[in-house]
Motif scaffolding. Structure first.
Motif, PDB file in Angstrom:
ATOM      1  N   ARG A 169       9.360 -31.743  12.260  1.00 46.45           N
ATOM      2  CA  ARG A 169      10.229 -32.901  12.286  1.00 46.45           C
ATOM      3  C   ARG A 169      10.107 -33.662  10.981  1.00 46.45           C
ATOM      4  NH1 ARG A 169       8.968 -35.339  18.226  1.00 46.45           N
ATOM      5  NH2 ARG A 169      10.316 -33.962  19.433  1.00 46.45           N
ATOM      6  N   PRO A 170      11.202 -34.248  10.509  1.00 51.85           N
ATOM      7  CA  PRO A 170      11.096 -35.097   9.324  1.00 51.85           C
ATOM      8  C   PRO A 170      10.316 -36.359   9.658  1.00 51.85           C
ATOM      9  CG  PRO A 170      13.290 -35.241  10.289  1.00 51.85           C
ATOM     10  CD  PRO A 170      12.574 -34.160  11.027  1.00 51.85           C
ATOM     11  N   SER A 171       9.838 -37.045   8.627  1.00 52.20           N
ATOM     12  CA  SER A 171       9.074 -38.265   8.841  1.00 52.20           C
ATOM     13  C   SER A 171       9.891 -39.292   9.610  1.00 52.20           C
ATOM     14  CB  SER A 171       8.643 -38.863   7.491  1.00 52.20           C
ATOM     15  OG  SER A 171       7.966 -40.082   7.673  1.00 52.20           O
ATOM     16  N   VAL A 172      11.179 -39.367   9.300  1.00 52.71           N
ATOM     17  CA  VAL A 172      12.075 -40.281  10.018  1.00 52.71           C
ATOM     18  C   VAL A 172      12.608 -39.544  11.246  1.00 52.71           C
ATOM     19  CG1 VAL A 172      14.050 -41.820   9.848  1.00 52.71           C
ATOM     20  CG2 VAL A 172      12.749 -41.250   7.804  1.00 52.71           C
ATOM     21  N   VAL A 191      26.905 -43.280  14.599  1.00 52.77           N
ATOM     22  CA  VAL A 191      25.835 -42.275  14.553  1.00 52.77           C
ATOM     23  C   VAL A 191      26.231 -41.123  13.639  1.00 52.77           C
ATOM     24  CG1 VAL A 191      24.501 -40.634  15.920  1.00 52.77           C
ATOM     25  CG2 VAL A 191      24.984 -42.906  16.840  1.00 52.77           C
ATOM     26  N   LYS A 192      27.488 -40.758  13.688  1.00 57.69           N
ATOM     27  CA  LYS A 192      27.958 -39.668  12.822  1.00 57.69           C
ATOM     28  C   LYS A 192      27.759 -40.019  11.347  1.00 57.69           C
ATOM     29  CE  LYS A 192      31.765 -37.725  14.072  1.00 57.69           C
ATOM     30  NZ  LYS A 192      33.214 -37.483  14.323  1.00 57.69           N
ATOM     31  N   GLU A 193      28.024 -41.266  10.989  1.00 53.24           N
ATOM     32  CA  GLU A 193      27.825 -41.680   9.596  1.00 53.24           C
ATOM     33  C   GLU A 193      26.342 -41.794   9.267  1.00 53.24           C
ATOM     34  OE1 GLU A 193      29.221 -45.432   6.878  1.00 53.24           O
ATOM     35  OE2 GLU A 193      30.732 -44.340   8.033  1.00 53.24           O
ATOM     36  N   LEU A 194      25.543 -42.279  10.209  1.00 54.36           N
ATOM     37  CA  LEU A 194      24.097 -42.367   9.980  1.00 54.36           C
ATOM     38  C   LEU A 194      23.505 -40.990   9.729  1.00 54.36           C
ATOM     39  CD1 LEU A 194      21.570 -44.229   9.987  1.00 54.36           C
ATOM     40  CD2 LEU A 194      21.357 -43.722  12.440  1.00 54.36           C
ATOM     41  N   MET A 195      24.042 -39.971  10.386  1.00 52.53           N
ATOM     42  CA  MET A 195      23.541 -38.599  10.243  1.00 52.53           C
ATOM     43  C   MET A 195      23.711 -38.058   8.829  1.00 52.53           C
ATOM     44  SD  MET A 195      24.811 -36.718  13.751  1.00 52.53           S
ATOM     45  CE  MET A 195      23.777 -36.651  15.208  1.00 52.53           C
ATOM     46  N   LYS A 196      24.559 -38.683   8.031  1.00 49.34           N
ATOM     47  CA  LYS A 196      24.727 -38.243   6.638  1.00 49.34           C
ATOM     48  C   LYS A 196      23.491 -38.553   5.797  1.00 49.34           C
ATOM     49  CE  LYS A 196      29.739 -39.152   6.638  1.00 49.34           C
ATOM     50  NZ  LYS A 196      30.812 -39.997   6.007  1.00 49.34           N
ATOM     51  N   TYR A 197      22.680 -39.525   6.266  1.00 49.89           N
ATOM     52  CA  TYR A 197      21.577 -40.021   5.443  1.00 49.89           C
ATOM     53  C   TYR A 197      20.199 -39.745   6.041  1.00 49.89           C
ATOM     54  CZ  TYR A 197      25.679 -42.507   3.746  1.00 49.89           C
ATOM     55  OH  TYR A 197      26.924 -42.810   3.267  1.00 49.89           O
ATOM     56  N   VAL A 198      20.107 -39.611   7.351  1.00 51.37           N
ATOM     57  CA  VAL A 198      18.842 -39.239   7.987  1.00 51.37           C
ATOM     58  C   VAL A 198      19.143 -38.227   9.085  1.00 51.37           C
ATOM     59  CG1 VAL A 198      17.639 -41.415   7.516  1.00 51.37           C
ATOM     60  CG2 VAL A 198      18.949 -41.150   9.638  1.00 51.37           C
ATOM     61  N   LEU A 303      20.871 -48.969   6.658  1.00 49.91           N
ATOM     62  CA  LEU A 303      19.939 -48.794   7.767  1.00 49.91           C
ATOM     63  C   LEU A 303      19.071 -47.562   7.539  1.00 49.91           C
ATOM     64  CD1 LEU A 303      18.783 -49.240  10.611  1.00 49.91           C
ATOM     65  CD2 LEU A 303      20.785 -48.025  11.523  1.00 49.91           C
ATOM     66  N   ALA A 304      19.673 -46.470   7.092  1.00 51.94           N
ATOM     67  CA  ALA A 304      18.924 -45.238   6.853  1.00 51.94           C
ATOM     68  C   ALA A 304      17.838 -45.446   5.801  1.00 51.94           C
ATOM     69  CB  ALA A 304      19.887 -44.128   6.416  1.00 51.94           C
ATOM     70  N   GLN A 305      18.160 -46.184   4.753  1.00 49.60           N
ATOM     71  CA  GLN A 305      17.172 -46.453   3.710  1.00 49.60           C
ATOM     72  C   GLN A 305      15.978 -47.224   4.288  1.00 49.60           C
ATOM     73  OE1 GLN A 305      18.796 -48.447   0.283  1.00 49.60           O
ATOM     74  NE2 GLN A 305      16.803 -48.746  -0.690  1.00 49.60           N
ATOM     75  N   TYR A 306      16.251 -48.173   5.160  1.00 48.01           N
ATOM     76  CA  TYR A 306      15.170 -48.942   5.784  1.00 48.01           C
ATOM     77  C   TYR A 306      14.320 -48.047   6.693  1.00 48.01           C
ATOM     78  CZ  TYR A 306      12.713 -52.476   8.487  1.00 48.01           C
ATOM     79  OH  TYR A 306      11.733 -53.229   9.086  1.00 48.01           O
ATOM     80  N   LEU A 307      14.947 -47.149   7.430  1.00 46.71           N
ATOM     81  CA  LEU A 307      14.213 -46.250   8.317  1.00 46.71           C
ATOM     82  C   LEU A 307      13.266 -45.346   7.528  1.00 46.71           C
ATOM     83  CD1 LEU A 307      17.012 -45.141  10.837  1.00 46.71           C
ATOM     84  CD2 LEU A 307      15.252 -46.895  11.160  1.00 46.71           C
ATOM     85  N   VAL A 308      13.710 -44.883   6.376  1.00 46.74           N
ATOM     86  CA  VAL A 308      12.874 -44.023   5.530  1.00 46.74           C
ATOM     87  C   VAL A 308      11.621 -44.776   5.087  1.00 46.74           C
ATOM     88  CG1 VAL A 308      12.761 -42.836   3.313  1.00 46.74           C
ATOM     89  CG2 VAL A 308      14.786 -42.572   4.761  1.00 46.74           C
ATOM     90  N   ALA A 311       9.291 -45.533   8.261  1.00 44.76           N
ATOM     91  CA  ALA A 311       8.682 -44.361   8.900  1.00 44.76           C
ATOM     92  C   ALA A 311       7.360 -43.965   8.258  1.00 44.76           C
ATOM     93  CB  ALA A 311       9.652 -43.193   8.853  1.00 44.76           C
ATOM     94  N   ASP A 312       7.110 -44.371   7.022  1.00 44.61           N
ATOM     95  CA  ASP A 312       5.867 -44.012   6.339  1.00 44.61           C
ATOM     96  C   ASP A 312       4.911 -45.187   6.197  1.00 44.61           C
ATOM     97  OD1 ASP A 312       6.515 -41.321   5.931  1.00 44.61           O
ATOM     98  OD2 ASP A 312       7.724 -41.806   4.170  1.00 44.61           O
ATOM     99  N   ASN A 313       5.211 -46.288   6.868  1.00 43.34           N
ATOM    100  CA  ASN A 313       4.377 -47.483   6.758  1.00 43.34           C
ATOM    101  C   ASN A 313       3.838 -47.836   8.151  1.00 43.34           C
ATOM    102  OD1 ASN A 313       3.365 -50.140   6.540  1.00 43.34           O
ATOM    103  ND2 ASN A 313       4.799 -50.638   4.895  1.00 43.34           N
ATOM    104  N   GLN A 314       2.602 -47.413   8.419  1.00 44.84           N
ATOM    105  CA  GLN A 314       2.049 -47.598   9.757  1.00 44.84           C
ATOM    106  C   GLN A 314       1.954 -49.064  10.151  1.00 44.84           C
ATOM    107  OE1 GLN A 314      -1.666 -45.613  10.529  1.00 44.84           O
ATOM    108  NE2 GLN A 314      -1.985 -46.665  12.478  1.00 44.84           N
TER     109      GLN A 314
END
Length: 448
Positions: A169-172, A191-198, A303-308, A311-314
């Motif tokens: 699985r990817p980190s996000v 969701v379809k547009e979000l899928m372009k980035y994550v 939103l996708a940029q924020y999720l990335v 996802a790596d910041n515990q």
């Protein structure tokens, strides 16, 4: 001296006569009360969908008792008439309406099935309502939250480290589980547009790119693959989804206080919901920072940029999960805590009389017996906007089906106005009468 004795005797006689009158009158009151108490208040379900079976039983509701029935010939004897919003037929109302009739509406769904319900012209004919709105008589705002304990329990909690260990699985890691693919909120377009980035693992019917597993923990789980819609909180489903870091939680409509399992289920699992829907949602979250809100971002790419990053910041990630990790004060929201103590219904209540319909029937029974019926419902009792509210896309593009939903809500408003006029006339009418009037107004552009 003799005058004094005569006075005392006369006074005693008057007192005796007064006592006799009081006792006799009291007996009449008691007997009258007993006669009334032996006649049960009747509450009638008005639904064609219930006519395939006979429903007629005595229901004990605290200190009150009512007869609940679906036998329409009992209408003259009934004090209340119950309607289920999703099954209301526009040509099927108990008219002429008696002055003693209380109309009560149960409608926990968004306006997609019966758009005329959202409008005050329709709602003001009801004395009692039970909807998702906190302003209804029997609010169902948190009905999809099983309990406060479900929010704080670690039964399905997965640590940040464990969520990050999956190499495949990817980190996000984002899950999307939805089978209603045409919504007022533009959910699928977003969701379809979000899928372009994550990457998003999409289960269910909408944008499906993965199947729910047939086996979980070496046990066959038909619940997961075939019937998850009827098992929203099954342990198998919760364990499977709890490995994800994020879960898309977009409602099918954006109405104040309309909050479904889409918001509560990720929180129960310890997964961060990516939420869009109720504009009052921040009033109900466990803590000030319990979810990621789509409206806080201009478009899916942001939103996708924020999720990335998240996802790596515990530390930052776990700051959204204090209802699981802060054992001293897991839920700080006093409004939510108060609601969990005072609410009358929630899913998963297996106690006798714990079903939604049982709760509604008893609430109306008690209302009819105990409450003066001079107050009617208004738009706040359902509280959905006529103009569909949707999640914004890149360049503020409009989701594909929003125009159709806008048209549907406008027709619903026209339907509500027609029903309002028909109800005020208080004459019986049929579906053909209603449809003819609706067609006439639409052809003459008289619906607005």
């Amino acid at each position: 001296m003799r005058l004094g004795w005569r006075y005392c005797i006369a006074l005693a006689v008057l007192v005796a006569i007064w006592l006799a009158v009081v006792v006799k009158f009291s007996d009449k009151i008691i007997n009258h009360g007993n006669a009334k108490s032996s006649e049960l208040v009747e509450v009638l379900w008005w639904s064609r969908d219930m006519e395939t079976w006979k429903y007629d039983e005595v229901r004990h509701c605290g200190i009150n008792t009512c007869r609940i029935t679906n036998q329409r010939h009992r209408l003259p004897m009934s004090r209340a008439v119950l309607f289920y919003g999703s099954n209301i037929k526009t040509g099927d109302f108990p008219l002429p309406r008696g002055e003693h009739h209380v109309w009560a509406l149960l409608h926990e769904e968004s306006p997609r099935n019966t758009p005329f319900v959202a409008h005050e012209e329709f709602l003001r004919h009801f004395h009692f309502t039970s909807t998702f709105s906190r302003f209804s008589n029997l609010p169902l705002t948190t009905q999809y939250l099983p309990s406060g304990q479900a929010l704080t329990s670690k039964d399905y909690h997965v640590s940040f480290a464990a969520k990050s260990k999956w190499a495949f699985r990817p980190s996000v890691s984002v899950a999307f589980l939805q089978s209603d693919c045409d919504t007022m909120s533009g959910r699928e377009d977003y969701v379809k547009e979000l899928m372009k980035y994550v990457h998003v693992d999409s289960y269910g019917s909408c944008l499906r790119n993965k199947d729910l597993p047939e086996r979980q923990s070496f046990q066959r789980s038909a619940v997961l693959q075939n019937d998850y819609l009827n098992n929203l909180y099954s342990p198998e489903l919760l364990r499977f989804l709890s490995d994800y870091k994020f879960m898309i939680a977009i409602e099918n409509a954006a109405c104040p206080d309309y909050i479904t399992e889409k918001f509560w289920r990720p929180l129960v699992m310890g997964v961060i919901p990516i939420y869009f829907g109720s504009p009052t949602i921040k009033t109900w979250q466990p803590n000030k920072k319990s979810a990621i809100f789509v409206n806080d971002f201009p478009h899916p790419r942001a939103l996708a940029q924020y999720l990335v990053e998240l996802a790596d910041n515990q530390t930052e990630y776990d700051s959204y999960r204090q209802h699981k990790l802060n054992w001293r004060n897991p839920i700080s929201n006093k409004i939510l805590l108060h609601n969990l103590v005072t609410r009358q219904y929630h899913i998963g209540d297996s106690s006798p009389g714990g079903s939604l319909f049982d709760k509604f029937e008893c609430a109306v029974c008690n209302y009819v017996i105990n409450t003066a019926r001079n107050v009617r419902a208004n738009s706040r009792h359902y509280n959905c906007p006529v103009e569909p509210v949707y999640a914004h896309l890149e360049n503020r593009e409009m989701p594909q089906n929003v125009a159709d939903w806008r048209s549907m809500m406008e027709v619903g408003q026209c339907q509500a106005k027609i029903l309002d006029e028909f109800f005020q006339r208080n004459y019986s009418f049929h579906e053909a009468d209603f449809e003819a009037e609706l067609t006439r107004r639409m052809e003459r552009n008289q619906c607005k």
